[in-house]
Design a protein around this motif. Structure first.
Motif, PDB file in Angstrom:
ATOM      1  N   LYS A 180      36.304  -8.718 -53.960  1.00 42.99           N
ATOM      2  CA  LYS A 180      35.595  -7.737 -54.282  1.00 42.99           C
ATOM      3  C   LYS A 180      36.566  -6.486 -54.058  1.00 42.99           C
ATOM      4  N   PHE A 181      36.945  -6.046 -54.997  1.00 41.76           N
ATOM      5  CA  PHE A 181      37.819  -5.086 -54.449  1.00 41.76           C
ATOM      6  C   PHE A 181      36.929  -3.593 -54.677  1.00 41.76           C
ATOM      7  N   ILE A 182      37.221  -2.688 -54.164  1.00 40.24           N
ATOM      8  CA  ILE A 182      36.793  -1.184 -54.945  1.00 40.24           C
ATOM      9  C   ILE A 182      38.416  -0.255 -54.452  1.00 40.24           C
ATOM     10  N   LEU A 229      43.325   3.944 -56.605  1.00 42.87           N
ATOM     11  CA  LEU A 229      43.464   3.797 -55.564  1.00 42.87           C
ATOM     12  C   LEU A 229      43.158   3.675 -54.513  1.00 42.87           C
ATOM     13  N   PRO A 230      43.495   2.640 -54.026  1.00 43.38           N
ATOM     14  CA  PRO A 230      42.189   2.004 -52.357  1.00 43.38           C
ATOM     15  C   PRO A 230      41.894   3.030 -51.641  1.00 43.38           C
ATOM     16  N   TYR A 231      43.275   3.173 -51.301  1.00 41.49           N
ATOM     17  CA  TYR A 231      42.571   4.524 -49.722  1.00 41.49           C
ATOM     18  C   TYR A 231      42.208   6.265 -50.611  1.00 41.49           C
ATOM     19  N   GLU A 284      34.484  -1.502 -58.681  1.00 38.47           N
ATOM     20  CA  GLU A 284      34.082  -2.475 -58.159  1.00 38.47           C
ATOM     21  C   GLU A 284      34.727  -3.167 -59.048  1.00 38.47           C
ATOM     22  N   PHE A 285      35.736  -4.571 -58.969  1.00 42.20           N
ATOM     23  CA  PHE A 285      36.231  -5.447 -59.211  1.00 42.20           C
ATOM     24  C   PHE A 285      36.379  -6.667 -58.539  1.00 42.20           C
ATOM     25  N   TRP A 286      35.793  -7.319 -59.335  1.00 40.72           N
ATOM     26  CA  TRP A 286      36.233  -8.538 -58.700  1.00 40.72           C
ATOM     27  C   TRP A 286      37.541  -9.279 -59.161  1.00 40.72           C
ATOM     28  N   ALA A 287      38.102  -9.430 -57.984  1.00 39.77           N
ATOM     29  CA  ALA A 287      39.971 -10.250 -57.947  1.00 39.77           C
ATOM     30  C   ALA A 287      39.333 -11.453 -57.926  1.00 39.77           C
ATOM     31  N   LEU A 288      38.213 -12.469 -57.438  1.00 40.70           N
ATOM     32  CA  LEU A 288      38.068 -14.408 -57.655  1.00 40.70           C
ATOM     33  C   LEU A 288      36.628 -13.660 -57.184  1.00 40.70           C
ATOM     34  N   GLY A 314      48.632 -19.146 -63.294  1.00 37.53           N
ATOM     35  CA  GLY A 314      48.133 -18.676 -63.633  1.00 37.53           C
ATOM     36  C   GLY A 314      48.332 -17.264 -64.397  1.00 37.53           C
ATOM     37  N   PRO A 315      48.262 -16.736 -65.527  1.00 36.08           N
ATOM     38  CA  PRO A 315      48.638 -15.124 -65.357  1.00 36.08           C
ATOM     39  C   PRO A 315      48.836 -13.392 -64.509  1.00 36.08           C
ATOM     40  N   ASN A 316      49.275 -12.804 -64.276  1.00 34.45           N
ATOM     41  CA  ASN A 316      49.498 -12.070 -64.084  1.00 34.45           C
ATOM     42  C   ASN A 316      48.387 -11.522 -63.629  1.00 34.45           C
ATOM     43  N   GLY A 317      47.737 -10.751 -62.255  1.00 36.74           N
ATOM     44  CA  GLY A 317      46.556 -10.245 -61.998  1.00 36.74           C
ATOM     45  C   GLY A 317      45.160 -11.617 -62.016  1.00 36.74           C
ATOM     46  N   SER A 318      45.350 -12.207 -62.195  1.00 36.59           N
ATOM     47  CA  SER A 318      44.606 -13.754 -61.949  1.00 36.59           C
ATOM     48  C   SER A 318      43.931 -14.066 -60.429  1.00 36.59           C
ATOM     49  N   GLY A 319      44.355 -13.519 -59.319  1.00 42.61           N
ATOM     50  CA  GLY A 319      43.789 -13.531 -58.177  1.00 42.61           C
ATOM     51  C   GLY A 319      44.380 -15.122 -57.190  1.00 42.61           C
ATOM     52  N   LYS A 320      46.042 -14.647 -57.836  1.00 39.88           N
ATOM     53  CA  LYS A 320      46.820 -16.056 -57.327  1.00 39.88           C
ATOM     54  C   LYS A 320      47.674 -15.065 -55.584  1.00 39.88           C
ATOM     55  N   SER A 321      47.904 -14.023 -55.291  1.00 51.79           N
ATOM     56  CA  SER A 321      48.048 -13.519 -54.751  1.00 51.79           C
ATOM     57  C   SER A 321      46.696 -13.696 -53.497  1.00 51.79           C
ATOM     58  N   THR A 322      45.824 -12.919 -54.250  1.00 54.37           N
ATOM     59  CA  THR A 322      45.139 -13.385 -53.246  1.00 54.37           C
ATOM     60  C   THR A 322      44.104 -14.538 -52.918  1.00 54.37           C
ATOM     61  N   LEU A 323      44.507 -15.054 -53.642  1.00 60.57           N
ATOM     62  CA  LEU A 323      43.557 -16.651 -53.229  1.00 60.57           C
ATOM     63  C   LEU A 323      44.077 -16.865 -51.886  1.00 60.57           C
ATOM     64  N   ALA A 365      44.229  -4.572 -44.772  1.00 65.82           N
ATOM     65  CA  ALA A 365      45.262  -5.167 -45.888  1.00 65.82           C
ATOM     66  C   ALA A 365      44.866  -4.863 -47.219  1.00 65.82           C
ATOM     67  N   ASP A 366      43.752  -4.687 -47.292  1.00 66.67           N
ATOM     68  CA  ASP A 366      43.373  -4.536 -49.091  1.00 66.67           C
ATOM     69  C   ASP A 366      43.348  -3.147 -49.371  1.00 66.67           C
ATOM     70  N   VAL A 367      43.597  -1.602 -48.587  1.00 68.38           N
ATOM     71  CA  VAL A 367      43.077  -0.663 -49.154  1.00 68.38           C
ATOM     72  C   VAL A 367      44.901  -0.642 -48.285  1.00 68.38           C
TER      73      VAL A 367
HETATM   74  N1  LIG Z   1      44.236  -4.533 -52.762  1.00 72.97           N
HETATM   75  C1  LIG Z   1      43.635  -4.228 -53.949  1.00 72.97           C
HETATM   76  N2  LIG Z   1      43.290  -3.286 -54.312  1.00 72.97           N
HETATM   77  C2  LIG Z   1      42.499  -3.064 -55.619  1.00 72.97           C
HETATM   78  N3  LIG Z   1      42.435  -4.253 -56.270  1.00 72.97           N
HETATM   79  C3  LIG Z   1      43.835  -5.167 -55.778  1.00 72.97           C
HETATM   80  C4  LIG Z   1      43.998  -4.961 -54.687  1.00 72.97           C
HETATM   81  N4  LIG Z   1      44.813  -6.736 -54.210  1.00 72.97           N
HETATM   82  C5  LIG Z   1      45.106  -6.945 -55.656  1.00 72.97           C
HETATM   83  N5  LIG Z   1      44.063  -6.343 -56.443  1.00 72.97           N
HETATM   84  C6  LIG Z   1      43.216  -6.434 -57.958  1.00 72.97           C
HETATM   85  O1  LIG Z   1      43.114  -7.577 -58.077  1.00 72.97           O
HETATM   86  C7  LIG Z   1      44.222  -8.417 -59.401  1.00 72.97           C
HETATM   87  C8  LIG Z   1      44.619  -9.874 -58.501  1.00 72.97           C
HETATM   88  O2  LIG Z   1      45.701  -9.473 -58.470  1.00 72.97           O
HETATM   89  P1  LIG Z   1      46.956 -11.095 -57.766  1.00 72.97           P
HETATM   90  O3  LIG Z   1      45.415 -11.573 -56.951  1.00 72.97           O
HETATM   91  O4  LIG Z   1      47.811 -10.350 -56.873  1.00 72.97           O
HETATM   92  O5  LIG Z   1      47.174 -11.188 -58.683  1.00 72.97           O
HETATM   93  P2  LIG Z   1      48.218 -12.208 -59.268  1.00 72.97           P
HETATM   94  O6  LIG Z   1      48.606 -12.973 -57.385  1.00 72.97           O
HETATM   95  O7  LIG Z   1      47.624 -13.342 -59.556  1.00 72.97           O
HETATM   96  O8  LIG Z   1      49.610 -11.524 -60.369  1.00 72.97           O
HETATM   97  C9  LIG Z   1      44.601  -7.751 -60.302  1.00 72.97           C
HETATM   98  O9  LIG Z   1      43.875  -7.130 -60.640  1.00 72.97           O
HETATM   99  C10 LIG Z   1      44.505  -6.587 -58.729  1.00 72.97           C
HETATM  100  O10 LIG Z   1      45.064  -5.195 -59.120  1.00 72.97           O
END
Ligand SMILES: Nc1ncnc2c1ncn2[C@@H]1O[C@H](COP(=O)(O)OP(=O)(O)O)[C@@H](O)[C@H]1O
Ligand SMILES: [Mg+2]
Lengths: 418, 277
Positions: free
Chosen positions: A14-16, A22-24, A52-56, A73-82, B274-276
């Motif tokens: 989850k991202f907040i 902005l994240p900060y 709140e936002f569930w990236a995964l 997966g499409p952009n924003g699907s959470g690949k990098s997050t995983l 790393a998140d913020v």
């Molecule tokens: N540090 C962060 N703070 C808030 N939201 C984030 C952060 N990192 C990624 N996200 C959001 O999480 C979602 C998944 O991102 P990401 O894993 O980068 O997708 P992908 O790599 O599949 O394109 C996106 O909607 C992105 O905006």
């Protein structure tokens, strides 16, 4: 059977997002809000909600040792997050990951490169950042230098390198990592095609011979098909499919076609977002017909908006035509042509008109990328798609049974000296 | 295969944090590399780098001597103002450079933090270690000044130098880690930092002697750990008065507390870096 080398159980992240999205935050805002809070409460207003936002969400899978797995997966699907969770860069919100081996991750090419340092010094710096020991780097140094092809410039600060040289050097270091599990994000998108091939070859070698486990994210379906037996398809933070690569890629491409039906303005899976937004796109023939046939000259028509009030200078506009395997077929880049403009009005529409295109019948996608001063301001993969129909009169060539092996046929003539 | 027995379990982190010294130790090479990078970049042009390390404290000393010692006639416990102010500047410079560097270390290395895992503590720690080189160069000037003004240091004063450097390191890295962690969340902290360091400078007896403050308020002054450190350094080297061990002890305790609090706050908030960023 052995324990899987990677086990992921009900993983969620989850991202907040703060109210400024902005994240900060800034200290100033926080203090201001603290002061305003009692006033707001007196007025009976609700407190500012953080989004709140569930990236995964609830992702589970297992990978066996020696497997190469594609992650698409499409952009924003959470690949990098995983990948970031797997490489411990960020912490999960829920769930668990078990890794039975040493992990190295390559989420970006040349992480930590310092422009003031020489190529040689950067090899050591980058190698250490990627988790190699000094001894290991020293042993592999010659091989790294050789693979990069920039041996002659090892004692030059890399700020003098071209971006291509930088990428080569960075890839070479990365290619010499020897972890049990290698995690690679979309890094193959940079670098020239030949060098990319070399790296893919190296990665293939590494998985097959050393029994390494690889997780690879790429938009290059060809590379995915070549390297990975199985693939994971992610969508909106969930696993849609985990199966044989060909099946998963097909499903993904069908989904991608679906995305092109969404109006361009509403597309959220943009690769980059900046001061320009392309809001609409259409393709017709030069005579304005929407029915496109082989041999037609095309007209691309793009509407856009920007935050600028004065004409935008130094625009580089790229329209790329890709086939349904997502391979690049045609490229319309105002930087490679002299008969074009680089100054664009702050908003409105522009046209791109081509000569006759001998596209073989089939479905094609359009990628758009709007740059200013070399930086991408808006980029959408598969912004739209179009169907090319057969027209044997216009299409200058004889129809043979398998003329569809390629996508584009240019005029040619065979001859022989008598 | 070699590493078949490695097994890492990644779970949500919450509650009490452990320092994980074993992991820090495993990453010691990366620590050296970060320090090496900073030194390398700083002394890239070796001659200019070293000259700067001499020039910066010397020129500050001269300016301070002219304005504070000469014109403003700030007392210096009866010893020549240049050597008086320099013995304080030496430690102050180390402290302020380290503090500034470590407070910004996370934001400055944001790109690496977002792409690679390593114990984040390496960053503020390595940025507080490298300015010790500058300290080493600057202290040569102090020795030169002592020869010039015919001062003989006490043995205790010499022995105290590494201890005082260690205490400065603990204060700078503790406070620096704390500010670095806050800096990630609140980006405007960075703008306030130079102002904060400036204020600290004026409440630290660098350009004036600590004896300017009445005895019964000295302990308040000592809550700023650099006060006890600089006071002891000066007393030990130029022997303007006996070393005030009570003051030094308070400062030492504060330095250790700052270090522990800073490191633990850092570890506690580490997972969101790393998140913020
Ligand atoms: N540090 C962060 N703070 C808030 N939201 C984030 C952060 N990192 C990624 N996200 C959001 O999480 C979602 C998944 O991102 P990401 O894993 O980068 O997708 P992908 O790599 O599949 O394109 C996106 O909607 C992105 O905006
Ligand atoms: Mg990504």
């Amino acid at each position: 059977m052995e324990n899987p080398i990677i086990e992921v159980k009900k993983l969620s992240k989850k991202f907040i997002l703060a109210h400024n999205r902005l994240p900060y935050e800034t200290f100033r805002d926080t203090v201001t809000n603290l002061v305003k809070k009692p006033i707001r409460m007196l007025r009976g207003e609700k407190k500012l909600k953080k989004e709140e936002f569930w990236a995964l969400k609830d992702v589970s899978f297992e990978i066996q040792k020696g497997e190469a797995i594609g992650l698409i997966g499409p952009n924003g699907s959470g690949k990098s997050t995983l990948l970031k969770l797997l490489s411990q860069i960020t912490a999960p919100t829920e769930g668990e990951i078990i890794l039975r081996g040493k992990v190295a991750s390559l989420l970006e090419v040349g992480t930590g490169f310092h422009p003031e340092l020489t190529g040689r010094e950067n090899i050591f710096l980058n190698g250490a950042i990627l988790g190699m020991t000094k001894k290991e780097i020293a042993q592999k140094f010659r091989s790294i230098a050789q693979f990069s092809g920039v041996e002659k410039f090892l004692d030059t600060p890399i700020k003098r390198y071209s971006s291509g040289m930088n990428v080569r050097l960075a890839f070479s270091v990365a290619a010499h990592m020897e972890p049990d599990i290698l995690i690679v994000d979309e890094v193959l998108a940079v670098g020239d095609a030949e060098f990319q091939k070399k790296c893919l070859g190296k990665m293939d070698e590494v998985t097959k011979e050393a029994g390494r486990t690889v997780i690879l994210v790429s938009h290059n379906m060809e590379a995915i098909k070549k390297l990975c037996k199985r693939c994971i398809l992610l969508k909106e933070g969930k696993i849609v499919m985990f199966d044989q690569t060909s099946k998963v890629v097909d499903t993904y491409l069908q989904g991608a076609q679906f995305a092109t039906q969404q109006p361009l303005r509403q597309r959220r899976d943009r690769i980059s977002k900046g001061r320009v937004t392309m809001t609409d796109i259409a393709v017709t023939t030069l005579s304005g017909k929407t029915e496109i046939e082989s041999g037609d000259a095309l007209r691309f028509w793009v509407k856009y908006e920007s935050i600028f009030t004065k004409p935008i200078q130094n625009v580089r506009m790229v329209i790329m035509i890709v086939n349904d395997d997502l391979q690049n077929i045609l490229w319309f880049d105002n930087e490679v042509s002299e008969h074009t403009i680089t100054e664009f009005s702050p908003n409105g529409e522009f046209l791109c008109e081509t000569g006759p295109l001998n596209l073989v019948p089939g479905r094609y996608f359009i990628n758009l990328n709007f740059h200013i001063d070399g930086a991408s301001e808006d980029s959408v993969l598969m912004a739209a798609s179009f169907e090319v129909k057969e027209n044997l009169q216009k299409f200058e060539f004889q129809k043979s049974a398998d003329y569809k092996v390629a996508n584009f046929i240019a005029p040619f003539r065979y001859s022989q000296e008598k | 295969m070699s590493n078949t027995n490695i097994s890492i379990t990644i779970k949500p982190r919450s509650g009490w944090v452990s320092l994980n010294l074993r992991e820090l130790w495993l990453y010691k090479e990366l620590f050296y590399i970060f320090a090496w990078r900073d030194i390398k970049v700083r002394y890239k042009q070796t001659v200019i780098g070293i000259l700067w390390a001499f020039f910066q404290p010397i020129s500050t000393m001269i300016i301070f001597s002219v304005f504070f010692g000469g014109l403003a006639k700030i007392p210096s416990d009866g010893i020549p103002y240049p050597i008086f102010v320099y013995s304080g500047l030496l430690y102050w410079n180390y402290f302020s450079i380290s503090l500034g560097g470590s407070s910004n270390s996370l934001v400055a290395n944001e790109a690496v933090i977002k792409k690679i895992y390593f114990p984040r503590l390496l960053l503020p720690l390595s940025t507080t270690i490298t300015p010790i080189i500058d300290f080493g160069i600057a202290i040569l000037v102090l020795f030169g000044l002592m020869v010039y003004y015919h001062f003989t240091p006490t043995l205790l004063g010499i022995i105290l130098i590494p201890v005082l450097v260690l205490l400065s390191f603990l204060s700078a890295s503790g406070l620096g880690s704390l500010l670095a962690a806050i800096n990630v969340r609140f980006r405007d902290v960075r703008e306030v930092l130079p102002f904060f360091i400036q204020i600290l400078f004026f409440v630290t007896p660098v350009i004036y002697p600590s004896t300017l403050v009445p005895d019964k308020y000295q302990w308040i002054l000592a809550l700023n750990p650099m006060v006890g450190i600089i006071d002891a350094a000066r007393a030990g080297i130029v022997g303007d008065k006996p070393i005030n061990f009570q003051l030094l002890l308070i400062s030492a305790i504060i330095a250790v507390v700052l270090f522990i609090v800073g490191i633990f706050y850092f570890k506690k908030t580490e997972k969101i870096f790393a998140d913020v960023s």
